[in-house]
Design an enzyme around this catalytic site. Structure first.
Site, PDB file in Angstrom:
ATOM      1  N   GLU A   1      31.842  37.824  44.483  1.00  0.00           N
ATOM      2  CA  GLU A   1      31.472  38.780  45.517  1.00  0.00           C
ATOM      3  C   GLU A   1      31.392  40.172  44.886  1.00  0.00           C
ATOM      4  O   GLU A   1      32.285  40.541  44.114  1.00  0.00           O
ATOM      5  CB  GLU A   1      32.501  38.803  46.652  1.00  0.00           C
ATOM      6  CG  GLU A   1      32.035  39.687  47.810  1.00  0.00           C
ATOM      7  CD  GLU A   1      33.005  39.706  48.997  1.00  0.00           C
ATOM      8  OE1 GLU A   1      34.079  39.089  48.920  1.00  0.00           O
ATOM      9  OE2 GLU A   1      32.647  40.346  49.982  1.00  0.00           O
TER      10      GLU A   1
ATOM     11  N   ALA B   1      42.238  40.551  46.247  1.00  0.00           N
ATOM     12  CA  ALA B   1      42.126  39.099  46.128  1.00  0.00           C
ATOM     13  C   ALA B   1      40.769  38.660  46.649  1.00  0.00           C
ATOM     14  O   ALA B   1      40.051  39.444  47.266  1.00  0.00           O
ATOM     15  CB  ALA B   1      43.224  38.410  46.928  1.00  0.00           C
ATOM     16  N   MET B   2      40.437  37.382  46.404  1.00  0.00           N
ATOM     17  CA  MET B   2      39.120  36.894  46.779  1.00  0.00           C
ATOM     18  C   MET B   2      39.218  35.512  47.401  1.00  0.00           C
ATOM     19  O   MET B   2      39.885  34.618  46.884  1.00  0.00           O
ATOM     20  CB  MET B   2      38.226  36.876  45.520  1.00  0.00           C
ATOM     21  CG  MET B   2      36.824  36.410  45.773  1.00  0.00           C
ATOM     22  SD  MET B   2      35.946  37.526  46.921  1.00  0.00           S
ATOM     23  CE  MET B   2      34.864  36.352  47.712  1.00  0.00           C
TER      24      MET B   2
ATOM     25  N   GLU C   1      43.149  36.343  53.032  1.00  0.00           N
ATOM     26  CA  GLU C   1      42.243  35.422  52.327  1.00  0.00           C
ATOM     27  C   GLU C   1      42.209  34.062  53.025  1.00  0.00           C
ATOM     28  O   GLU C   1      41.163  33.422  53.108  1.00  0.00           O
ATOM     29  CB  GLU C   1      42.633  35.268  50.856  1.00  0.00           C
ATOM     30  CG  GLU C   1      42.776  36.587  50.082  1.00  0.00           C
ATOM     31  CD  GLU C   1      41.613  37.546  50.238  1.00  0.00           C
ATOM     32  OE1 GLU C   1      40.470  37.103  50.469  1.00  0.00           O
ATOM     33  OE2 GLU C   1      41.844  38.771  50.144  1.00  0.00           O
TER      34      GLU C   1
ATOM     35  N   HIS D   1      39.952  34.184  56.037  1.00  0.00           N
ATOM     36  CA  HIS D   1      38.530  34.175  55.652  1.00  0.00           C
ATOM     37  C   HIS D   1      37.948  32.761  55.650  1.00  0.00           C
ATOM     38  O   HIS D   1      36.729  32.603  55.733  1.00  0.00           O
ATOM     39  CB  HIS D   1      38.347  34.749  54.245  1.00  0.00           C
ATOM     40  CG  HIS D   1      38.046  36.216  54.196  1.00  0.00           C
ATOM     41  ND1 HIS D   1      37.131  36.822  55.034  1.00  0.00           N
ATOM     42  CD2 HIS D   1      38.515  37.195  53.374  1.00  0.00           C
ATOM     43  CE1 HIS D   1      37.055  38.117  54.725  1.00  0.00           C
ATOM     44  NE2 HIS D   1      37.879  38.370  53.737  1.00  0.00           N
TER      45      HIS D   1
HETATM   46  N1  PHE Z   1      36.358  39.751  49.854  1.00  0.00           N
HETATM   47  C1  PHE Z   1      37.572  40.250  49.268  1.00  0.00           C
HETATM   48  C2  PHE Z   1      38.535  40.427  50.432  1.00  0.00           C
HETATM   49  O1  PHE Z   1      38.572  41.359  51.112  1.00  0.00           O
HETATM   50  C3  PHE Z   1      37.465  41.549  48.596  1.00  0.00           C
HETATM   51  C4  PHE Z   1      36.722  41.571  47.320  1.00  0.00           C
HETATM   52  C5  PHE Z   1      35.428  42.016  47.284  1.00  0.00           C
HETATM   53  C6  PHE Z   1      37.345  41.202  46.149  1.00  0.00           C
HETATM   54  C7  PHE Z   1      34.724  42.078  46.111  1.00  0.00           C
HETATM   55  C8  PHE Z   1      36.668  41.277  44.961  1.00  0.00           C
HETATM   56  C9  PHE Z   1      35.364  41.725  44.940  1.00  0.00           C
HETATM   57  O2  PHE Z   1      39.235  39.589  50.789  1.00  0.00           O
HETATM   58 ZN    ZN Z   2      38.386  40.257  53.018  1.00  0.00          ZN
END
Ligand code: PHE
Ligand code: ZN
Length: 858
Positions: A120, A260-261, A296, A299
């Site tokens: 991402e 985090a991702m 996370e 999500h």
């Molecule tokens: N999508 C991740 C989150 O908020 C954030 C993120 C974005 C991490 C881009 C890394 C790079 O949970």
């Molecule tokens: Zn997020």
């Protein structure tokens, strides 16, 4: 200059979709080979398809097994274009990439000898050619090959379906049954230890839970595991959503650009957001782990099962998920305390963003670089917009709306518009005007006046939103104003015939009034629970503010009233307030038992940044001096009462629960007052605390206070802390941060030395944040030094970082948005240094931020 602006109105689906993606990785530190087979299906009439690709060395390309001739494809400017494609076909490419040279930490990179990925928003294109956009959902099969000795563990999204060995190499094949956008792709290869457990879903399915980290960090994973199980149970209980794979993995990596991702089935976490142990982690750190694990996990539905059509919709997943995370943490901690902490964060980070050159709507209409939209506006304000819909609809209808959203759009890539439509349907009401919250930037100011005559009390509310870049005029918002009216004893009066003591006044016009028949003029208790992200103005008397802090039943209103008193005392330099503030503090301390965390929040003076957030011009040095003076006065006046908050050394065993965290919070605030008051024997007391504490929270408090005060023994304590931190990178980060945040002019020279320190690493985002990030954002006194030395040092650091990690550099840069409100000579000096930075070579991301920062004010 080419116009590289991406516009929402230009959205069009891709020419081809990718139904299945098969990837084979031959992992090698400097020459990893990625072989991709994409099953393409035409979606419209065009036979030309574009595949993103950045920094890829193309080895071979074929369609349906036939190698393409040079004139059949074109790879330039990060785009591979292939024409004359049949309606259905297979694109086969082989590329090589160099993970060991990847310091930007996007795509496939190495962290402490392991391979990991970050895709991402647009990292997948650095791994293979692909339509790297969130609306292309594909089923993935991934085979990883690597040297078995160095990389015994091979992970990817989904389920492990086969593995094998050949010579010194081994391989593992993973299959993810859920179609997903490329930004959720992840692989990990390394030598990691694992904490394993399991969770049985509400439907009775067993899910294996695995948290991976370096062997030495294994004892620090229990809290993350408990938080994960709590998150899974919470989403089932509140949203009726269960986990959908048989395996949930979390991997801790030390080099990571953000927190985090949420990669499907394979979350990748910054070690700072997953490791927790009393010896190395503060209470705040523990709470962050719980929040980020929850975030996370949530999500998996808000983001993964239902994803975003395009990156303009980023807040669809982030705003909603932050809201879900906040509610989860409210339920597992003290709800009022958590709410105040969230509002504090919003006001400290998002309000300034909304007022400055980087202001943008939650749903922007264009962007240059999507990396720069991972902002407090997208996340924290986005969460407030979801929260307002929850306020307007009520919990029950809101949850029905969410259910509708997840059911209707499961497996799809959708828009904020789609989300709101579900809320309208479930709520049986229009949210058309409400949508302005998504498309207009800026913080609305709500000015409230009142009158009382002949038994009728009238409140009048006026809303106004200042222009933001590109948006000179703002239409009125729908504002849910949760409120109560308090009588002379601080008790709520009945607002209607049903006897309601609280209501949500839905404001839709520029100016509106409402009246109540009352026997006496009440004190309004406004914006309870912070029901809308607005700046509220009502001219309370000091006595009213004191009464609100003492008596209101709403934690947020109490906190806000206390803030107003502190602001008046410090910003308006109203010394007459010292006496009532001392009396108030004395009373709060006397009643603290059982509510220590909230008491600590009520007693904590606003930071210099918080004090300056709405000032123009803002003199940080004066604010700091006056804040210290108030702290010293309040400290001196109540020494025994503050001392009574200091915990006895023979405390019960350490635990992170609401009561104990609250007592440590209150102790911290008390020690701050005592330090400011230069109370007798305090240096020795802090040394004892440091030596006797059985946890990092108290040790870090003692170190920070003694070091910032430069008290007796500060040098020795810092040296001891360094030795203790050597084996623990996250503790070392704190060691750096303590020094970078000391509010004194000569911290600039110290930060310069820290950047040369043997433990400083430009390639470690956590370390860079601990020094340059903390210095720029949390040390206004040193950063804004009058000779500009802080700016010079910081800008040099940003330039150096930009070469290695543009995303990080751009994020650091975006933190200086208060520029236009600085007094002379700081303002000119900062502009000068930024302009100088702009004259050098800069990444696209950093250039984008810098251009906005230096644009003439709208
Ligand atoms: N999508 C991740 C989150 O908020 C954030 C993120 C974005 C991490 C881009 C890394 C790079 O949970
Ligand atoms: Zn997020």
């Amino acid at each position: 200059m080419t116009d590289d602006l991406v516009r929402l109105e230009d959205y069009a689906p891709a020419a081809y979709t990718v139904t299945h993606t098969d990837l084979v990785f031959h992992l090698h530190p400097s020459a990893t080979q990625v072989e991709a087979r994409l099953q393409l299906v035409r979606q419209g009439s065009s036979d030309t398809m574009q595949f993103n690709g950045v920094g890829l060395t193309l080895k071979s390309i074929a369609v349906d097994g036939k190698p393409l001739a040079a004139e059949q494809y074109h790879y330039a400017d990060d785009m591979l274009v292939v024409s004359g494609l049949p309606e259905r076909c297979e694109l086969h490419t082989v590329v090589t990439i160099d993970p060991s040279a990847n310091t930007a930490l996007e795509g496939l990179y190495m962290s402490n000898g392991m391979y990991c990925t970050q895709c991402e928003a647009e990292g997948f294109r650095r791994i293979t050619f692909f339509p790297d956009r969130p609306d292309v959902l594909s089923r993935y099969t991934v085979t990883l090959w690597a040297e078995q000795a160095a990389y015994p563990l091979l992970l990817a999204n989904g389920n492990l379906v086969a593995e094998g060995k050949e010579g010194t190499q081994h391989w593992a094949k993973w299959e993810d049954p859920y179609p997903k956008p490329s930004y959720l792709f992840a692989v990990v290869a390394g030598d990691l230890a694992c904490l394993a457990s399991s969770y049985t879903t509400a439907e009775g399915r067993d899910v294996a839970l695995k948290i991976y980290a370096e062997e030495r960090d294994l004892p620090k994973l229990e809290h993350a595991m408990a938080s994960l199980k709590a998150s899974m149970a919470w989403d089932e209980k509140v949203y009726g959503l269960s986990y959908d794979l048989d395996l949930y993995m979390v991997v801790a990596v030390s080099h990571f650009n953000l927190g985090a991702m949420e990669n499907k089935g394979l979350n990748i976490f910054n070690t700072a957001c997953v490791l927790a142990h009393q010896d190395t982690t503060t209470d705040q750190g523990f709470q962050r782990v719980e929040a980020v694990i929850g975030h996370e996990y949530f999500h998996n539905w808000s983001g993964n099962r239902v994803t975003c059509r395009d990156w303009f919709q980023l807040s669809l997943k982030e705003g909603f998920t932050v809201f879900r995370e906040q509610r989860f943490c409210e339920d597992s901690n003290d709800a009022a305390v958590k709410r105040v902490e969230d509002v504090k964060l919003l006001k400290a980070t998002q309000f300034p963003e909304d007022q400055g050159p980087l202001a943008h709507p939650v749903l922007p209409s264009s962007y240059r670089d999507i990396d720069n939209f991972y902002t407090a506006t997208t996340y924290e304000k986005g969460a407030e917009l979801v929260r307002m819909q929850w306020e307007l609809l009520g919990e029950e209808a809101f949850l029905r709306g969410a259910d509708l959203f997840f059911t209707r759009f499961d497996g799809q890539a959708v828009t904020v518009e789609d989300f709101i439509a579900c809320m309208e349907e479930a709520g049986g009401r229009s949210l058309q005007q409400f949508k302005r919250w998504y498309t207009q930037a800026g913080t609305p100011h709500l000015t409230v006046t009142d009158s009382y005559a002949e038994g009728v009390y009238t409140l009048t509310v006026t809303q106004h939103t200042a222009p933001t870049p590109g948006q000179p005029h703002k239409a009125p918002y729908v504002i849910p104003l949760r409120m109560a009216l308090l009588d002379g004893n601080g008790a709520p009066v009945a607002l209607d015939e049903a006897g309601s003591e609280e209501c949500v006044w839905e404001i839709t016009e520029g100016t509106e009034s409402r009246s109540w028949a009352l026997a006496e003029k009440p004190t309004p208790s406004l914006l309870r629970r912070f029901s809308a992200p607005v700046a509220l103005h009502y001219d309370y008397s000091v006595a009213q503010l004191v009464a609100l802090v003492q008596n209101d039943t709403d934690g947020y209103v109490r906190w806000e009233a206390a803030q107003q008193l502190y602001h008046r005392a410090i910003v308006d330099n109203d010394t007459a307030l010292v006496e009532p503030l001392v009396a108030l503090a004395q009373q709060l301390l006397a009643e603290a038992k059982g509510q220590e965390a909230l008491t600590a929040l009520l007693l904590q003076l606003p930071s210099v940044n918080e004090l300056g957030a709405a000032l123009n011009p803002v003199d940080y040095h004066a604010l700091h001096a006056r804040r210290q003076a108030l702290a010293a006065a309040m400290g001196k006046a109540l020494v025994p009462a503050w001392q009574a908050c200091v915990l006895p050394a023979d405390k019960a065993a350490y635990a992170v629960d609401v009561a104990r965290v609250g007592r440590r919070d209150l102790q911290r605030v008390a020690l701050q007052y005592l330090t400011a008051a230069e109370a007798e024997g305090l240096d020795a007391q802090l040394q004892r605390l440091y030596e006797q504490a059985d946890n990092m929270t108290e040790r870090a408090d003692a170190l920070r206070l003694l070091w910032h005060q430069q008290g007796v023994g500060a040098e020795a304590m810092l040296a001891a802390a360094y030795t203790a931190a050597l084996p623990e990178p996250l503790v070392m980060d704190m060691w750096f941060a303590v020094q970078a945040t000391r509010p004194a002019a000569d911290t600039v020279e110290q930060v310069a030395a820290l950047l040369q320190h043997e433990q400083f690493e430009w390639t470690s985002p956590n370390r860079v944040r601990a020094v340059l990030g903390q210095f720029g954002q949390h040390n206004p006194v040193a950063f804004h030094r009058e000779d500009g030395a802080g700016y010079a040092l910081w800008c040099e650091g940003v330039a150096r970082l930009d070469v290695l990690n543009p995303q990080m550099a751009a994020r650091l840069l975006s933190a200086v948005m208060g520029i236009q409100r600085l007094p002379s000579p700081q303002r000119q000096l900062l502009v000068q240094h930024l302009e100088q930075l702009g004259q050098g070579k800069l990444s696209k991301q950093s250039r984008d931020v810098l251009t906005q920062l230096l644009a003439p004010a709208a």
